[in-house]
Write an enzyme that holds these catalytic residues in place. Sequence first.
Site, PDB file in Angstrom:
ATOM      1  N   GLU A 126      -9.957   6.018   6.684  1.00  0.00           N
ATOM      2  CA  GLU A 126      -8.418   6.331   6.743  1.00  0.00           C
ATOM      3  C   GLU A 126      -8.042   7.443   5.798  1.00  0.00           C
ATOM      4  OE1 GLU A 126      -8.307   2.184   5.194  1.00  0.00           O
ATOM      5  OE2 GLU A 126      -6.459   1.998   6.278  1.00  0.00           O
ATOM      6  N   ARG A 154       0.781  -1.061  -0.180  1.00  0.00           N
ATOM      7  CA  ARG A 154      -0.171   0.077  -0.127  1.00  0.00           C
ATOM      8  C   ARG A 154       0.774   1.226  -0.069  1.00  0.00           C
ATOM      9  NH1 ARG A 154      -5.487   1.514   0.426  1.00  0.00           N
ATOM     10  NH2 ARG A 154      -6.193  -0.443   0.773  1.00  0.00           N
TER      11      ARG A 154
END
Length: 788
Positions: A725, A324
């Site tokens: 997030e 990520r």
Amino acid sequence: MRHFKTDKPTGQKGNAIGQSFIHESAIKQVIGKAVYVDDKAEEVNSLHAYPVVSTIAHGNIVSIDTTSAFAVQGVVDIFSTKDIPGTNDIGPVFSGDILLTDELIEYHGQPILLVVATSYKAARIAARKVVIEYQTLEPMLDIKQAIKEQHWVRPPHALNRGDAKQAIDNAQHKISGDLDIGGQEHFYLEGQVSIATPTEEGGMFIQCSSQHPSEVQHLVAKVLKQPFNYVTVEMRRMGGGFGGKETQAAPWTCLAALAAFHTGKTVKIRLARSDDFKSTGKRHPFYNTYQVGFDQQGLIEGVDININGYCGYSPDLSDAIVDRALFHADNAYYYPNAHINGNRCKTNTVSHTAFRGFGGPQGMIMAEQLVDDIAYYLKKDPLEIRKLNLYKPGRDLTPYKQKVEQFILKDMIAQMEEEGDYWARKEAIAAFNKTSPIIKKGLSLTPVKFGISFTVQHLNQAGALLVIYSDGSVHVNHGGTEMGQGLNTKIAQIVAQAFSIDMAHILVNATRTDKVPNTSPTAASSGTDLNGMAALNAANTIKQRLFEFAAQHFDVSLEQMQLSDNQLVHEKGQISFAELINLAYLNRISLSTTGYYATPEIYYDREKAEGHPFFYYAYGLALSEVEIDILTGENTVTRTDILHDVGSPINPALDIGQIEGAFIQGMGWLTTEDLSWNEQGALASNAPATYKIPAIGDTPAVFNVKLYNSQNPATTVFKSKAVGEPPFMLGISVWSAIRNALASITDYQYAPSLNPPATPEAVLEAVQAAQQWNKTTMQTTTKETSHA
Ligand code: MTE
Ligand code: HPA
Ligand code: MOS
């Protein structure tokens, strides 16, 4: 249950979607009636367990003496690896995460034994009395050493497009830099805690604080060598998880279950705060480097980025986390040629784990450093460089070859330039800095583009169980977990909308593995996207059943029928929802069903390092203004304006709450939260006294948060977007603004690098670097002049 609405922005009247219902637990939390695992009444004769952990970071156990521990009154037993009937390896994806060790020690705080006693106090005291002798080995703590020795927990993985090296070499300008990025302690208010109770059927009932009840169920079963149906996990709410309870709630639950298995009694385990600090993984610290080539305008031609995560001793989730980071090292900017490599470095610390953003923040900050550095190098405004390099039609391919399809950042930036008065404030700040010798101000606007979906494909699925009782009241279970983010409230809104009934009729409470099986963690911000869609599918199944029943029963057409405002309206008249349900019951229509959802379109080919890993992107931006004191390094955020894209919001108040909280948490990561391990590998910052999270007084004095109005073009639940997030990375604006304040020292010719967290010490060091730069540049200029 009562669902109140707040006076925050609301959606259309008559709809549950778009309305700011308050969090299902808000009032209970405020008055102390919300029950957490540790609040549950203790069963008579229940026991307490406490782990004995290593006091060295690397080495071997030579001997263990439990005599004094057994002498503590109330101690029942002490368990070791020998008492584990099943597996001792509880790695969530790859093997390597160890429950208890009996030989090799790989980090300071590693569990070795489990003391079980009649009281919490006795268990803790006894745990400290176990005497362990070690033969110590040199711990690997230096990431540069780990890189040199290729000391990995998982093999490296890289993204490649074009010829980055050549593009950089051929570019008119090239610069390079590096960044040492600190980790972050989750500091959930409720620490790790679990209760394991043997059941009368000979199984195990678990109550714990976990983002991943199914994984806890599976791991407890594997440790105890039992089938999965031996274990039932119930999880009502967490006092925060932030990623720290995605995988790392499991070991403590497994230990409680191990003790319950052997003693036949209920066993509770709850880590004291400092042990929670020492023995659980954190956000990965990273050490990253970059090289970038660009033209005179500041247009990026090629980048070579190297990303190195401090993974700790084991894989845990580090493979996906470093992935990520790779996927976000572009942030919102187009790199025509890119080489982005990610290393998973093995160090002798606790295994670092998921934390809001999941590696994304540590990748994204490189993109923001690089555009700032280009701007100062070319003596241009950083926002101009950002705008120039944004993804746009025709320049829309990410380094992993997913096409960007939504280009709202341009418009969002334009809106913020105006509403946040960027250009006038920039000028005013430059003028202020010219006359202010000690206090320097800085301003920065940074965007966020964050990919939504688990990058591990099979996790992108969810289930729900929907039951309607014969009085018309509804109970929904789903696979997600409530950790404060408001998931249960949003799910209730989705079901209320589907049936067009009042929120008061809907109950969403504990998550249970015997209600909805094989669930994914509530993570990757996907709780509502996945479980909301599963709940909606369940509601639509029952709705269809009800319509077909009513069409036949009232002899009316299906087409003209609708549920509206607690009524079923048809050609010939109407009937209340409750009456309809009772009628359906009497006519033997099934009133319960499951719902299921799997995200379409996503895949990633690891061999080729390309694919479409994200269903869509969430966008946002923050404009932050800071003040630094160049004598002390102290810094404050005086104003932050945020514009954030949540698509079409399900609950604007909850979304704004998520954005505010995430921004502050991101700001804390980059400014005050300073993890430090000593030379022996022990965590020195292991309590609130030595680890500073933002307090209420650290909130920017002016703090404006606005939702950007746009529907999600992807087919998500009611066109909403994930929010958990993405806004965390808006905190990067603060770090970038501090660099902007530092750059004023060099008259905006150069911004010294600033390793986060930007504590006063780090800022002071950067101030000195800027002053040093002035001196050297002056000397060069003087020299040049004298030669002329
Ligand atoms: N908000 C609160 N109040 N508490 C939390 O622990 N965790 C964050 C975010 N917001 C968290 C939170 C993280 S890390 C994630 S992945 C998402 O919530 C998970 O929930 P969601 O998918 O339902 O948004
Ligand atoms: N985010 C959060 N948790 C995860 C992910 C992710 O992308 N993949 C696996 N667990
Ligand atoms: Mo969040 S880090 O995906 O739990």
